[in-house]
Design an enzyme around this catalytic site. Structure first.
Site, PDB file in Angstrom:
ATOM      1  N   ARG A 105       0.846  -1.204   0.000  1.00  0.00           N
ATOM      2  CA  ARG A 105       0.000   0.000   0.000  1.00  0.00           C
ATOM      3  C   ARG A 105       0.880   1.252   0.000  1.00  0.00           C
ATOM      4  NH1 ARG A 105      -4.058  -3.453   3.100  1.00  0.00           N
ATOM      5  NH2 ARG A 105      -2.764  -3.271   4.938  1.00  0.00           N
ATOM      6  N   ASP A 123     -15.453  -3.519  -5.190  1.00  0.00           N
ATOM      7  CA  ASP A 123     -15.532  -4.775  -4.447  1.00  0.00           C
ATOM      8  C   ASP A 123     -16.939  -5.321  -4.641  1.00  0.00           C
ATOM      9  OD1 ASP A 123     -13.640  -5.947  -1.882  1.00  0.00           O
ATOM     10  OD2 ASP A 123     -15.691  -6.712  -2.048  1.00  0.00           O
ATOM     11  N   ALA A 182     -15.748  -7.842 -10.118  1.00  0.00           N
ATOM     12  CA  ALA A 182     -14.516  -7.369 -10.758  1.00  0.00           C
ATOM     13  C   ALA A 182     -14.459  -7.746 -12.234  1.00  0.00           C
ATOM     14  CB  ALA A 182     -13.313  -7.960 -10.031  1.00  0.00           C
ATOM     15  N   ASP A 208      -6.071  -7.217  -6.341  1.00  0.00           N
ATOM     16  CA  ASP A 208      -5.737  -7.981  -5.128  1.00  0.00           C
ATOM     17  C   ASP A 208      -6.893  -8.922  -4.771  1.00  0.00           C
ATOM     18  OD1 ASP A 208      -4.470  -8.853  -2.838  1.00  0.00           O
ATOM     19  OD2 ASP A 208      -5.081  -7.136  -1.632  1.00  0.00           O
ATOM     20  N   CYS A 262      -2.834 -14.647  -3.697  1.00  0.00           N
ATOM     21  CA  CYS A 262      -2.571 -15.211  -2.366  1.00  0.00           C
ATOM     22  C   CYS A 262      -2.951 -16.690  -2.355  1.00  0.00           C
ATOM     23  CB  CYS A 262      -3.285 -14.422  -1.277  1.00  0.00           C
ATOM     24  SG  CYS A 262      -5.049 -14.280  -1.515  1.00  0.00           S
TER      25      CYS A 262
HETATM   26  N1  SAH Z   1      -6.894  -5.190  -1.144  1.00  0.00           N
HETATM   27  C1  SAH Z   1      -7.531  -5.400   0.125  1.00  0.00           C
HETATM   28  C2  SAH Z   1      -7.795  -6.859   0.433  1.00  0.00           C
HETATM   29  C3  SAH Z   1      -8.580  -7.615  -0.630  1.00  0.00           C
HETATM   30  S1  SAH Z   1      -9.366  -9.025  -0.032  1.00  0.00           S
HETATM   31  C4  SAH Z   1      -6.724  -4.702   1.224  1.00  0.00           C
HETATM   32  O1  SAH Z   1      -5.688  -4.094   0.948  1.00  0.00           O
HETATM   33  O2  SAH Z   1      -7.150  -4.732   2.376  1.00  0.00           O
HETATM   34  C5  SAH Z   1     -10.311  -9.537  -1.376  1.00  0.00           C
HETATM   35  C6  SAH Z   1     -11.620  -8.786  -1.588  1.00  0.00           C
HETATM   36  O3  SAH Z   1     -12.172  -9.224  -2.831  1.00  0.00           O
HETATM   37  C7  SAH Z   1     -12.727  -9.031  -0.556  1.00  0.00           C
HETATM   38  O4  SAH Z   1     -13.093  -7.806   0.027  1.00  0.00           O
HETATM   39  C8  SAH Z   1     -13.903  -9.618  -1.358  1.00  0.00           C
HETATM   40  O5  SAH Z   1     -15.173  -9.105  -0.954  1.00  0.00           O
HETATM   41  C9  SAH Z   1     -13.591  -9.164  -2.767  1.00  0.00           C
HETATM   42  N2  SAH Z   1     -14.114 -10.004  -3.860  1.00  0.00           N
HETATM   43  C10 SAH Z   1     -14.183 -11.349  -3.933  1.00  0.00           C
HETATM   44  N3  SAH Z   1     -14.633 -11.748  -5.139  1.00  0.00           N
HETATM   45  C11 SAH Z   1     -14.858 -10.622  -5.870  1.00  0.00           C
HETATM   46  C12 SAH Z   1     -15.322 -10.371  -7.201  1.00  0.00           C
HETATM   47  N4  SAH Z   1     -15.627 -11.356  -8.038  1.00  0.00           N
HETATM   48  N5  SAH Z   1     -15.408  -9.088  -7.617  1.00  0.00           N
HETATM   49  C13 SAH Z   1     -15.080  -8.058  -6.780  1.00  0.00           C
HETATM   50  N6  SAH Z   1     -14.649  -8.245  -5.514  1.00  0.00           N
HETATM   51  C14 SAH Z   1     -14.529  -9.506  -5.056  1.00  0.00           C
END
Ligand code: SAH
Length: 347
Positions: free
Chosen positions: A213, A251, A281, A298, A338
């Site tokens: 970040r 999200d 996404a 992410d 991850c």
């Molecule tokens: N980048 C964040 C952590 C991401 S965790 C940080 O820095 O804190 C992954 C996220 O992806 C979760 O909040 C989850 O709700 C979201 N997510 C899961 N599948 C998704 C999709 N198909 N489209 C958009 N968001 C999604």
């Protein structure tokens, strides 16, 4: 009290001689008595030489080593381990920092405590046991942490209900082991987040992305930024801090979008540069035009086990290919996986 003895098959002591902290069930030749899940066992070689002491668990990882030395596993033993972990965080400038008061306090094998994660949220420690052994000693470790940290530790919250092995015959319920605290505000490099360790994902926050970040902040000046899979919005407000022209957060979870908006407001009240979208996404990235010159991807782990590897690789490919296509010329892409089963090369 004598602790049970586990004798390994010939040759299986080799990985322990290299200090590998796990023993797989297939390496065990025989046990001196019936073992209870979570109890301490002494591990010896086929020649009966002492090797290590660890927590026993039903499953393919049968023993998680807590000591390679033949010592008593008592309060003083655990206190020493915790103190070493605290000293390391202090040496890294985390413990006692005004700028960053959220960090991982205990990181399993890395701190010689396999099966245990403890995250620190500005005075509240969130305890997450991944092994029955670490679950059994949760009150003892919470008290020891309090002894070592004094007033800088207000509460310890146990959040192990989803991380303990499903075969374990215990019915864990989350709750405070010590003190109590509500959802709080934490700081990372001077920026603030609302964190709800009780309702939030994981222990409440994705601490592991802190340095990335910060890196996004460095690359954001004058750029139009897309923060995909934003959760609590960290990448977004670091981009804003770095001087981004515009920041869009996406999200699929409406709760995450609400949290992101709250956190952006906490740091940059009434700042018109930011907008958040509750959307999938894959849909968003398909429909967007090439309007970003910094994109962050992410996603959650697409493959949580080996069996899901192929479709996961396809999903990573689709997502990243779209980002490559859509990012403006000269743009910067931050992309993450991850998924433990996806190797760096495959990614
Ligand atoms: N980048 C964040 C952590 C991401 S965790 C940080 O820095 O804190 C992954 C996220 O992806 C979760 O909040 C989850 O709700 C979201 N997510 C899961 N599948 C998704 C999709 N198909 N489209 C958009 N968001 C999604």
């Amino acid at each position: 009290m004598t602790i049970p003895i586990v004798t390994l098959k010939p040759g299986k002591e080799q990985s322990l001689n290299r200090f590998h902290p796990w023993i797989f069930s297939g390496a065990i030749n025989f046990v001196s008595q019936e073992l209870e899940e979570g109890e301490l066992v002494r591990v010896v070689s086929s020649k009966q030489d002492f090797l290590a002491i660890g927590h026993y668990q039903i499953g393919s990882i049968a023993i998680r080593i807590v000591s390679f030395e033949d010592v008593a596993i008592d309060a003083a033993f655990w206190e020493k381990k915790l103190l070493e972990a605290l000293n390391l965080r202090r040496a890294l400038g985390l413990l006692g920092s005004e700028q960053t008061n959220v960090f991982r306090l205990i990181h399993g094998e890395g701190d010689g405590m396999p099966g245990l994660i403890v995250d620190f949220y500005n005075g509240t420690a969130v305890y997450q046991a991944h092994s029955v052994g670490m679950y059994h000693i949760r009150y003892e470790l919470a008290e020891l942490l309090k002894k070592l940290m004094g007033d800088s530790l207000i509460a310890v919250y146990d959040k192990s209900d989803k991380t303990l092995p499903f075969k374990a015959d215990i019915q864990p319920e989350n709750g405070y082991l010590l003190g109590s605290s509500g959802p709080g505000v934490v700081k990372e490099y001077g920026l603030s987040y609302h964190v709800d360790w009780i309702e939030g994902q994981k222990t409440g926050f994705f601490i592991d992305q802190r340095e990335n970040r910060k890196l996004v902040e460095h690359f954001s000046k004058g750029r139009d930024v897309l923060n995909m899979f934003c959760y609590s919005g960290g990448f977004s407000f670091f981009a804003m801090q770095g001087g981004a022209k515009l920041v869009h957060s996406v999200d699929s979870s409406a709760k995450a979008i609400e949290l992101t908006n709250q956190n952006v407001a906490l740091n940059f009240k009434d700042d018109q540069r930011h907008e958040a979208f509750a959307a999938d996404a894959f849909d968003f990235i398909r429909d967007m035009k090439n309007c970003y010159d910094l994109i962050i991807l992410d996603p959650p782990a697409f493959a949580k086990h080996r069996g899901a590897l192929r479709p996961a690789l396809q999903a990573y490919k689709r997502l990243n290919a779209k980002a490559f296509e859509q990012i403006r010329s000269g743009g910067v892409l931050f992309t993450f996986s991850c998924s433990q089963v996806v190797s760096k090369d495959q990614f």
